[in-house]
Scaffold this motif. Structure first.
Motif, mmCIF file in Angstrom:
data_model
loop_
_atom_site.group_PDB
_atom_site.id
_atom_site.type_symbol
_atom_site.label_atom_id
_atom_site.label_comp_id
_atom_site.label_asym_id
_atom_site.label_seq_id
_atom_site.Cartn_x
_atom_site.Cartn_y
_atom_site.Cartn_z
ATOM 1 N N LEU A 197 38.958 -65.458 -13.133
ATOM 2 C CA LEU A 197 40.124 -64.574 -13.237
ATOM 3 C C LEU A 197 41.042 -65.141 -14.313
ATOM 4 N N VAL A 216 50.531 -65.062 -11.198
ATOM 5 C CA VAL A 216 49.659 -65.859 -10.335
ATOM 6 C C VAL A 216 50.456 -66.420 -9.163
ATOM 7 N N ILE A 251 40.559 -68.937 -10.689
ATOM 8 C CA ILE A 251 41.660 -68.542 -11.566
ATOM 9 C C ILE A 251 41.796 -69.586 -12.670
ATOM 10 N N LEU A 306 39.985 -67.025 -3.481
ATOM 11 C CA LEU A 306 40.572 -67.304 -4.787
ATOM 12 C C LEU A 306 40.885 -68.791 -4.870
ATOM 13 N N ILE A 314 48.382 -62.242 -14.285
ATOM 14 C CA ILE A 314 46.977 -61.916 -14.053
ATOM 15 C C ILE A 314 46.517 -60.867 -15.069
ATOM 16 N N PHE A 352 43.070 -71.480 -7.299
ATOM 17 C CA PHE A 352 43.956 -71.763 -8.420
ATOM 18 C C PHE A 352 44.338 -73.236 -8.363
#
Length: 356
Positions: free
Chosen positions: A220, A282, A180, A312, A230, A314
């Motif tokens: 992403l 997010v 992300i 994922l 997102i 982040f």
């Protein structure tokens, strides 16, 4: 409707054998579709010609101002030998929407579709039949005026080339890892994010390289204003299944309206699966992943069809999704869409178009 003239190659290429793996986008067929545009004359001289290199003036406007559009769809060969296109009307519709945004003349829908069908029909022997393979179709337009000045071109070329392909990701349907992005921005509302043009993809490369260096397959993107909502993944749209509800970011002018995205939403609604097209932050995604409320996550696009997401990341948070395994709904969607594409299953009316 203009007649498409056909000039067949006198030097056919060697086709890849069934035992050789097909690397995505590296092999091209014998022929291509080509048509020219001139202001005041319109689109003229549609033709199928041997695949060839282009001769363009170094001052051609496409090189300097990026006025170009491209599309992507696939052709499939069924078990009984029919050749099918998957929802080509949607690609044609999106191409002309991109053209309008980029000040490129719209391509008549009947000419576009007939060009698709004709070039695929001429090169149908190139369509691979091994599971997971297809014939990738790349229509594109370039501005060709030899002019150094910022304005729409007066001349263009529209071409369609074909490439037999395997899976977009070497890992096939194995869940991928997604980064992300919190530093770079892909697109903003009011820009060209919803147009399918090279500028959107070159803007993503720096982040893509960074993600790959960290062992992640795709990026992403977050929105370019608030940097919290997102948007989409690399060359795909994104879906989350949270507490039984399938959620995907709403189309807002900076997100590409994917054909596979539209197909997934239609199938989920048909099956009675709750679907929401809305803003999703997010923070909501991270919270759902941490608590286990996120049951599945997957990307959608022409190249990969459905790509399950197993992790994922982040900032410094690494979040596993579904135990790193493909989810039940993700698998059902993949099986259904590919089944329709291959003529194994019957889809909604108009989704499969036969090439004759």
């Amino acid at each position: 409707m203009q007649t498409i003239r056909i000039e067949k190659t006198t030097c056919p290429k060697e086709k890849p054998g069934n035992d050789n793996p097909l690397t995505f986008g590296t092999i091209f067929t014998d022929h291509m579709f080509e048509v020219d545009y001139e202001e005041g004359r319109g689109w003229y001289d549609p033709r199928i010609v041997p695949y060839h290199k282009l001769e363009l003036d170094p001052s051609s406007m496409v090189f300097h101002y990026g006025q170009e559009m491209f599309e992507g769809l696939k052709a499939y060969k069924t078990e009984d030998g029919r050749v099918l296109l998957f929802r080509p009307d949607k690609n044609i519709e999106r191409a002309n929407r991109s053209n309008r945004r980029l000040c490129i003349p719209e391509i008549p829908e009947d000419l576009f579709l007939e060009g698709l069908k004709t070039v695929v029909n001429v090169d149908q022997d190139w369509i691979p039949t091994k599971p997971g393979t297809s014939l990738y179709i790349r229509p594109f337009v370039i501005a060709t005026d030899p002019f150094l000045g910022v304005r729409p071109s007066n001349t263009y070329k529209f071409m369609i080339i074909l490439s037999p392909v395997g899976a977009y990701y070497a890992s096939g349907l194995d869940p991928v890892k997604i980064w992300i992005e919190d530093e770079y921005v892909r697109a903003v509302k009011g820009g060209i994010g919803e147009a399918k043009t090279g500028g959107n993809y070159v803007a993503s490369l720096a982040s893509q390289v960074k993600a790959h260096d960290e062992g992640y397959s795709q990026v992403l993107w977050l929105d370019g204003v608030h940097r919290k909502y997102i948007e989409e993944v690399g060359a795909m749209n994104i879906f989350f299944k949270i507490n039984g509800v399938v959620i995907t970011p709403e189309l807002n002018g900076s997100i590409l309206p994917g054909v596979t995205r539209d197909s997934v939403i239609a199938l989920c609604k048909k099956w009675g699966v709750a679907v929401e097209e809305r803003k999703i932050s997010v923070d909501e995604v991270v919270a759902a992943a941490r608590t286990g409320a996120m049951e599945e996550c997957f990307g959608t696009g022409t190249a990969a069809v459905i790509s399950p997401v197993g992790e994922l990341r982040f900032e410094e948070d690494r979040m596993s999704v579904g135990g790193g395994k493909i989810g039940e709904l993700t698998q059902k969607l993949y099986d259904s869409i590919t089944g329709i594409q291959l003529g194994i299953m019957e889809g909604p009316e108009g989704w499969s178009v036969e090439v004759k």
